[in-house]
Design a protein around this motif. Structure first.
Motif, PDB file in Angstrom:
ATOM      1  N   ALA A 141       0.836  -1.208   0.000  1.00 10.55           N
ATOM      2  CA  ALA A 141       0.000   0.000   0.000  1.00 10.55           C
ATOM      3  C   ALA A 141       0.864   1.248   0.000  1.00 10.55           C
ATOM      4  CB  ALA A 141      -0.927  -0.012   1.207  1.00 10.55           C
ATOM      5  N   LYS A 142       1.988   1.224   0.726  1.00 13.34           N
ATOM      6  CA  LYS A 142       2.896   2.372   0.748  1.00 13.34           C
ATOM      7  C   LYS A 142       3.436   2.650  -0.655  1.00 13.34           C
ATOM      8  CE  LYS A 142       6.973   1.566   2.063  1.00 13.34           C
ATOM      9  NZ  LYS A 142       8.139   1.129   2.849  1.00 13.34           N
ATOM     10  N   GLU A 143       3.863   1.571  -1.359  1.00 15.10           N
ATOM     11  CA  GLU A 143       4.364   1.756  -2.719  1.00 15.10           C
ATOM     12  C   GLU A 143       3.280   2.309  -3.640  1.00 15.10           C
ATOM     13  OE1 GLU A 143       7.462   1.379  -3.618  1.00 15.10           O
ATOM     14  OE2 GLU A 143       8.044   0.772  -1.589  1.00 15.10           O
ATOM     15  N   MET A 144       2.071   1.813  -3.438  1.00 13.60           N
ATOM     16  CA  MET A 144       0.970   2.308  -4.269  1.00 13.60           C
ATOM     17  C   MET A 144       0.687   3.773  -3.967  1.00 13.60           C
ATOM     18  SD  MET A 144      -0.870   1.268  -6.751  1.00 13.60           S
ATOM     19  CE  MET A 144      -0.702  -0.511  -6.679  1.00 13.60           C
ATOM     20  N   CYS A 145       0.805   4.173  -2.688  1.00  8.77           N
ATOM     21  CA  CYS A 145       0.597   5.583  -2.327  1.00  8.77           C
ATOM     22  C   CYS A 145       1.635   6.474  -2.995  1.00  8.77           C
ATOM     23  CB  CYS A 145       0.663   5.742  -0.810  1.00  8.77           C
ATOM     24  SG  CYS A 145      -0.776   5.116   0.060  1.00  8.77           S
ATOM     25  N   LEU A 146       2.851   6.042  -3.034  1.00  8.31           N
ATOM     26  CA  LEU A 146       3.894   6.836  -3.685  1.00  8.31           C
ATOM     27  C   LEU A 146       3.590   7.033  -5.169  1.00  8.31           C
ATOM     28  CD1 LEU A 146       7.102   5.330  -2.024  1.00  8.31           C
ATOM     29  CD2 LEU A 146       6.109   7.585  -1.639  1.00  8.31           C
ATOM     30  N   LYS A 147       3.139   5.947  -5.820  1.00 14.00           N
ATOM     31  CA  LYS A 147       2.773   6.066  -7.234  1.00 14.00           C
ATOM     32  C   LYS A 147       1.578   7.012  -7.395  1.00 14.00           C
ATOM     33  CE  LYS A 147       4.366   1.409  -8.499  1.00 14.00           C
ATOM     34  NZ  LYS A 147       5.345   1.795  -9.530  1.00 14.00           N
ATOM     35  N   PHE A 148       0.589   6.871  -6.496  1.00 13.01           N
ATOM     36  CA  PHE A 148      -0.608   7.716  -6.536  1.00 13.01           C
ATOM     37  C   PHE A 148      -0.223   9.186  -6.345  1.00 13.01           C
ATOM     38  CE2 PHE A 148      -5.147   8.183  -4.607  1.00 13.01           C
ATOM     39  CZ  PHE A 148      -5.547   8.909  -5.737  1.00 13.01           C
ATOM     40  N   ALA A 149       0.640   9.447  -5.340  1.00 17.92           N
ATOM     41  CA  ALA A 149       1.056  10.822  -5.073  1.00 17.92           C
ATOM     42  C   ALA A 149       1.827  11.407  -6.252  1.00 17.92           C
ATOM     43  CB  ALA A 149       1.905  10.858  -3.806  1.00 17.92           C
ATOM     44  N   GLU A 150       2.678  10.613  -6.831  1.00 19.07           N
ATOM     45  CA  GLU A 150       3.441  11.093  -7.988  1.00 19.07           C
ATOM     46  C   GLU A 150       2.514  11.438  -9.151  1.00 19.07           C
ATOM     47  OE1 GLU A 150       6.606  12.250 -10.315  1.00 19.07           O
ATOM     48  OE2 GLU A 150       6.453  11.916  -8.145  1.00 19.07           O
ATOM     49  N   MET A 151       1.470  10.605  -9.343  1.00 27.01           N
ATOM     50  CA  MET A 151       0.515  10.914 -10.417  1.00 27.01           C
ATOM     51  C   MET A 151      -0.193  12.235 -10.133  1.00 27.01           C
ATOM     52  SD  MET A 151      -3.026   9.090 -11.432  1.00 27.01           S
ATOM     53  CE  MET A 151      -3.807  10.160 -10.236  1.00 27.01           C
ATOM     54  N   GLU A 152      -0.640  12.438  -8.899  1.00 23.84           N
ATOM     55  CA  GLU A 152      -1.315  13.683  -8.546  1.00 23.84           C
ATOM     56  C   GLU A 152      -0.383  14.880  -8.702  1.00 23.84           C
ATOM     57  OE1 GLU A 152      -4.317  14.010  -8.204  1.00 23.84           O
ATOM     58  OE2 GLU A 152      -5.191  12.121  -7.516  1.00 23.84           O
ATOM     59  N   ARG A 153       0.887  14.700  -8.370  1.00 20.64           N
ATOM     60  CA  ARG A 153       1.838  15.800  -8.539  1.00 20.64           C
ATOM     61  C   ARG A 153       1.978  16.180 -10.000  1.00 20.64           C
ATOM     62  NH1 ARG A 153       6.715  17.002  -9.977  1.00 20.64           N
ATOM     63  NH2 ARG A 153       7.108  14.901 -10.701  1.00 20.64           N
ATOM     64  N   ARG A 154       2.034  15.137 -10.865  1.00 26.41           N
ATOM     65  CA  ARG A 154       2.130  15.451 -12.299  1.00 26.41           C
ATOM     66  C   ARG A 154       0.885  16.172 -12.792  1.00 26.41           C
ATOM     67  NH1 ARG A 154       4.297  10.154 -12.866  1.00 26.41           N
ATOM     68  NH2 ARG A 154       2.382   9.458 -13.912  1.00 26.41           N
ATOM     69  N   LEU A 155      -0.243  15.832 -12.184  1.00 29.36           N
ATOM     70  CA  LEU A 155      -1.480  16.530 -12.569  1.00 29.36           C
ATOM     71  C   LEU A 155      -1.596  17.902 -11.931  1.00 29.36           C
ATOM     72  CD1 LEU A 155      -4.030  13.555 -12.353  1.00 29.36           C
ATOM     73  CD2 LEU A 155      -3.120  14.618 -14.412  1.00 29.36           C
ATOM     74  N   GLY A 156      -0.634  18.264 -11.056  1.00 28.40           N
ATOM     75  CA  GLY A 156      -0.687  19.576 -10.392  1.00 28.40           C
ATOM     76  C   GLY A 156      -1.548  19.604  -9.153  1.00 28.40           C
ATOM     77  N   GLU A 157      -2.054  18.459  -8.717  1.00 27.92           N
ATOM     78  CA  GLU A 157      -2.899  18.387  -7.522  1.00 27.92           C
ATOM     79  C   GLU A 157      -1.993  18.206  -6.304  1.00 27.92           C
ATOM     80  OE1 GLU A 157      -6.012  18.862  -7.361  1.00 27.92           O
ATOM     81  OE2 GLU A 157      -6.609  18.777  -9.475  1.00 27.92           O
ATOM     82  N   ILE A 158      -1.379  19.324  -5.877  1.00 29.95           N
ATOM     83  CA  ILE A 158      -0.392  19.266  -4.801  1.00 29.95           C
ATOM     84  C   ILE A 158      -1.040  18.891  -3.487  1.00 29.95           C
ATOM     85  CG2 ILE A 158       1.396  20.541  -3.564  1.00 29.95           C
ATOM     86  CD1 ILE A 158       1.996  19.970  -6.518  1.00 29.95           C
ATOM     87  N   ASP A 159      -2.175  19.465  -3.194  1.00 32.22           N
ATOM     88  CA  ASP A 159      -2.835  19.166  -1.923  1.00 32.22           C
ATOM     89  C   ASP A 159      -3.258  17.697  -1.859  1.00 32.22           C
ATOM     90  OD1 ASP A 159      -2.472  21.730  -1.075  1.00 32.22           O
ATOM     91  OD2 ASP A 159      -4.450  22.426  -1.749  1.00 32.22           O
ATOM     92  N   ARG A 160      -3.754  17.185  -2.984  1.00 31.48           N
ATOM     93  CA  ARG A 160      -4.150  15.770  -2.995  1.00 31.48           C
ATOM     94  C   ARG A 160      -2.916  14.871  -2.801  1.00 31.48           C
ATOM     95  NH1 ARG A 160      -9.227  14.618  -5.214  1.00 31.48           N
ATOM     96  NH2 ARG A 160      -8.484  12.550  -5.789  1.00 31.48           N
ATOM     97  N   ALA A 161      -1.817  15.261  -3.455  1.00 30.57           N
ATOM     98  CA  ALA A 161      -0.589  14.480  -3.302  1.00 30.57           C
ATOM     99  C   ALA A 161      -0.107  14.506  -1.856  1.00 30.57           C
ATOM    100  CB  ALA A 161       0.497  15.017  -4.240  1.00 30.57           C
ATOM    101  N   ARG A 162      -0.180  15.732  -1.227  1.00 27.25           N
ATOM    102  CA  ARG A 162       0.260  15.843   0.172  1.00 27.25           C
ATOM    103  C   ARG A 162      -0.623  14.972   1.083  1.00 27.25           C
ATOM    104  NH1 ARG A 162       0.311  20.927   0.351  1.00 27.25           N
ATOM    105  NH2 ARG A 162       2.539  21.196  -0.014  1.00 27.25           N
TER     106      ARG A 162
END
Length: 859
Positions: A705-726
């Protein structure tokens, strides 16, 4: 008897007989012809003058009152003299006491002990007279006390210290005659050591008498007989012992050990022992001790060698090597046999050389030498056959040894045929060690090799009727027969043989594993037999005949997965695609997972390649995944999804992948989610993956789940969704211990440096401390932390640790500066100021975005 007097002569004490009545020395050397009255008067005066003192008067008077009935006055008188009197005075009193009370054991015992102790320091060879006088005392005591064993034992012990063998032996004999038999053991305890020391014929005669009452000591007697050269008598005693089942060895020897000693005695002294049938004794031992036959046969051969009868020795060795049951015994006998032959040949060669040196030629000697050399060579050539005979005598059902025997004969056809005949007659099929069918097959191949195919077929016909140990062997026999026909290009005959072998009722209820039935009744259900049959028919017959064989296999319910695949491939090769699909379906009805997975994999692949109707394919895939275990689900779902992508709808494919994430095993779920996310992103964009990520985080274990969260956060960062990534980072922090998973916190730190501000950075640090505190109380994580630390130290990443420490120190400095009171200005120098400066510099260096927030925390 005359009395006794003790006088000093030359420093030694001399004992004169009859001291009480003999005249003193001065009188005895004088007027020997005077009257008796004068002698008595003189003697009395001497006694009064020398031996009786005024101190003794009291005791003398007490004795005179009752000299013959009471022993106490004498004992008191003796005790007085033992303390105050000389040895002469003591003997004087003892002699008078013994005459007054001749049956008093106590007085005699004290007197004899006194006399013995007095002469013991003297050498019996130098003072034989003194010892003779003590002997006379013992003799006088034994006149009336001959039933007292202690008197006898003391006397015998005293005699054994003198060099009087005959007198001592006579005394022992008198003691045995005088004492009751219950007291004889006390005498024998002295008599046996005396006999051993006497040695010779005397010892043997004494031991013979002893054996009559103590046969349990026969072993010692035998040792004595052997030491004295009485070998024949010793052997007879051993025979008596061995024939007595109640005899128990005092030395703890077993029955075989005693047998061995007897055999060694008989063999070693074969020339001296003449009245004993040695061969009969050794043969009885051979029949009794089966585990020692090698030694006993060797002993018998050695016996005849010592006797000089070489032919009988050779006969014994020959009989031994042809009857023993173990290789150990055979080797022992064979080595002795070869040594015997070599010694004879060596002696003959030396004799022949000696004659030739003298210029003489003995043709008979040379002929005898040649004969013996031929015998020896023949013996060495026979050795492999003899060893094989031993192993076959051990176990006549040993097929491997029979095959070795066939190989030993080389090209001797007659002996090979005879060996095969003996082998198939001797081996019990149910007890055979090895593959019994290979023996029959080799027998038939021998005739086939030499062109006699008719005889080979007759052997095969007999072989398939043999009640083998297992169905497998019978099946191998049928296959060997068919292969023999194939080697001779008789294809139709081979097919007939296999048809006969597999002949069975239409509906067979026979259980292949039912051991109560013979192999012939169960062989028609042998998969090996049917496999060979179907391959044979496929090679030499038509498709229809082959299909009939395959159908028969299915009817008997002995089909294997390989049968299903082979049948389907056969139909596919002949363009019967639909029929091949039906075969797969029949196989799937017969087999469950995991076998069914392989069949489904082949079936679905073939069906997809045939481009059959999509609905039919969907139907097949649904059947495949219906009861599929999670372990095998991944492959089938991926094939199913790929089919929908290529020939169906992407929406259907996504639905299949979503089902796959729930159906696959735990170890495949993370990979399946990654594949699902990739396909969803490529088909519907990145935003479509958010619900997939969320469900993956809920479904996966913490580490994944931690690895999946990192991938999820990275995707949100690329989309510019900084708050969602945080927020995703914050959610994943609960799975990440800072000391075990530093990589996660490094990524979050870089994220905050690039996209965060002072508050978000402090919030990250707060979360990090909170998580660390939480994990500090968890025992499992403490243990895992220790393991991770050891691994990290093992890897030796000292440089990375130093860099991480510098970063942490810099961030701590920033945090402390952030916590400083408003209006407080940090010093530019000193430890604290230098840390803050370093932190600022580090932040500036690691900031990739020039528009990033400048963390100037001095204001």
């Amino acid at each position: 008897m005359p009395g006794e007097v003790l006088v000093r002569a030359g420093g030694a004490v001399q004992m004169e007989v009859d001291l009480a009545s003999a005249p003193p020395k001065s009188v005895r050397n004088g007027n020997n012809g005077s009257s008796n009255s004068a002698v008595d008067a003189i003697t009395k005066n001497v006694i009064d003058l020398y031996l009786i003192t005024e101190e003794d008067s009291h005791y003398e008077q007490e004795i005179l009152r009752d000299p013959y009935s009471s022993i106490k006055p004498w004992l008191r008188y003796i005790d007085h003299k033992m303390k105050t009197g000389s040895i002469i005075e003591q003997v004087f009193v003892f002699e008078r006491a013994c005459k007054a009370l001749p049956r008093s054991y106590k007085i005699w015992k004290m007197y004899l002990d006194l006399r013995v102790n007095h002469v013991l320091p003297l050498n019996s060879a130098k003072f034989p007279d003194e010892y003779a006088k003590v002997n006379d005392c013992f003799e006088r005591a034994l006149i009336l006390l001959n039933k007292m064993p202690r008197i006898w034992t003391d006397y015998l012990s005293f005699l054994m210290k003198q060099c009087l063998v005959t007198k001592t032996r006579h005394a022992f004999d008198r003691a045995l005659r005088a004492l009751p038999i219950t007291q004889h053991n006390r005498i024998w305890e002295l008599y046996i050591p005396f006999a051993n020391s006497a040695s010779g014929e005397t010892a043997i005669r004494i031991w013979r008498r002893y054996m009559q009452v103590h046969p349990e000591d026969t072993e010692e007697f035998i040792e004595l007989l052997v030491s004295q050269g009485k070998y024949e008598e010793a052997a007879e005693k051993w025979i008596e012992v061995l024939n007595n089942p109640k005899f128990k060895s005092k030395e703890g020897k077993s029955h075989f050990q005693m047998w061995s000693e007897l055999c060694d005695l008989l063999v070693t002294h074969a020339r001296e022992i003449k009245s004993i049938d040695v061969e009969k004794i050794v043969r009885s031992g051979i029949s009794k001790f089966s585990d020692q036959r090698g030694k006993l046969w060797t002993s018998l051969g050695t016996y005849w060698i010592i006797k000089g009868d070489f032919e009988r020795a050779r006969d014994a060795f020959e009989e031994g090597i042809t009857t023993v049951m173990t290789v150990r015994d055979f080797t022992q006998i064979f080595d002795a046999y070869t040594e015997f032959e070599e010694s004879i040949i060596g002696n003959l060669m030396e004799e022949s050389a000696a004659r030739q040196a003298k210029g003489k030629v003995d043709e008979d000697l040379d002929f005898d030498l040649d004969i013996r050399m031929m015998r020896f060579e023949s013996l060495m050539d026979r050795r492999p056959f003899l060893v094989n005979d031993v192993l076959l005598r051990q176990n006549p059902n040993n097929v491997i040894e029979w095959e070795k025997r066939v190989g030993l004969w080389g090209d001797n056809k007659q002996q090979i045929v005879q060996t095969y005949t003996d082998a198939v007659a001797a081996v019990n099929p149910k007890k055979a060690v090895g593959q019994f069918h290979s023996l029959w097959a080799g027998y038939a191949k021998f005739y086939e090799k030499h062109g006699d195919l008719r005889q080979a077929r007759m052997i095969m016909e007999k072989a398939v009727r043999v009640p083998f140990k297992s169905v497998q062997e019978l099946a191998e026999m049928w296959v060997e027969w068919a292969e023999m026909e194939l080697r001779n290009d008789n294809f139709d005959e081979a097919v007939k043989i296999m048809a006969k072998a597999t002949q069975a009722p239409k509906r067979s209820t026979v259980d292949y594993f039912d051991e109560t039935l013979t192999p012939q009744q169960r062989v028609h259900k042998s998969w090996k037999l049917w496999s060979f049959y179907v391959d044979l028919v496929e090679s030499v017959s038509t498709l229809e005949e082959t299909k009939e064989v395959y159908e028969r296999i299915f009817e008997l319910r002995i089909a294997t997965p390989q049968t299903v695949v082979n049948y389907a491939n056969l139909l596919e090769e002949h363009k019967y695609f639909e029929e091949s699909f039906k075969i797969y379906e029949r196989g799937l009805d017969l087999f469950s997972y995991p076998v069914a997975f392989e069949l489904w994999n082949l079936y679905l692949t073939k069906a997809i390649e045939r481009h059959i109707d999509i609905e039919r394919l969907r139907d097949l895939f649904e059947q495949a995944v219906e009861n599929c275990p999670p372990k095998f689900a991944k492959t089938i779902y991926l094939m199913y999804g790929n089919l929908e992508e290529e020939r169906g709808l992407a929406r259907h494919a996504m639905r299949i992948y979503e089902r796959a994430t729930r159906a696959v095993s735990d170890e495949d779920r993370f990979e399946m989610f990654e594949f699902y996310i990739t396909k969803s992103a490529s088909n519907f964009g990145l935003t479509s993956t958010r619900p997939i990520y969320e469900r993956a985080i809920d479904a996966l274990p913490d580490k994944e789940a931690k690895e999946m969260c990192l991938k999820f956060a990275e995707m949100e960062r690329r989309l510019g969704e900084i708050d969602r990534a945080r927020a995703i980072y914050a959610h994943a922090s609960q799975f990440s211990d800072p000391r075990i998973s530093p990589t996660f916190w490094e990524k979050w730190e870089k994220f905050e440096i690039q996209h965060g501000n002072e508050d978000t950075f402090k919030e990250m640090l707060r979360i990090k401390r909170s998580v660390q505190a939480q994990y500090n109380t968890d025992v499992n994580f403490i243990a895992s932390q220790a393991i991770a630390r050891q691994q990290k130290n093992k890897d030796g990443v000292a440089g990375d640790e130093k860099e991480d420490q510098e970063k942490r120190d810099a961030m701590d400095a920033l945090e402390r500066e952030a916590k400083a009171p408003v209006g407080f200005v940090a010093a530019s120098t000193g430890p604290q100021g230098s840390q803050v400066a370093a932190a600022k510099e580090l932040v500036v260096q690691e900031t990739a975005n020039p528009d990033a927030i400048d963390l100037d925390m001095e204001d």
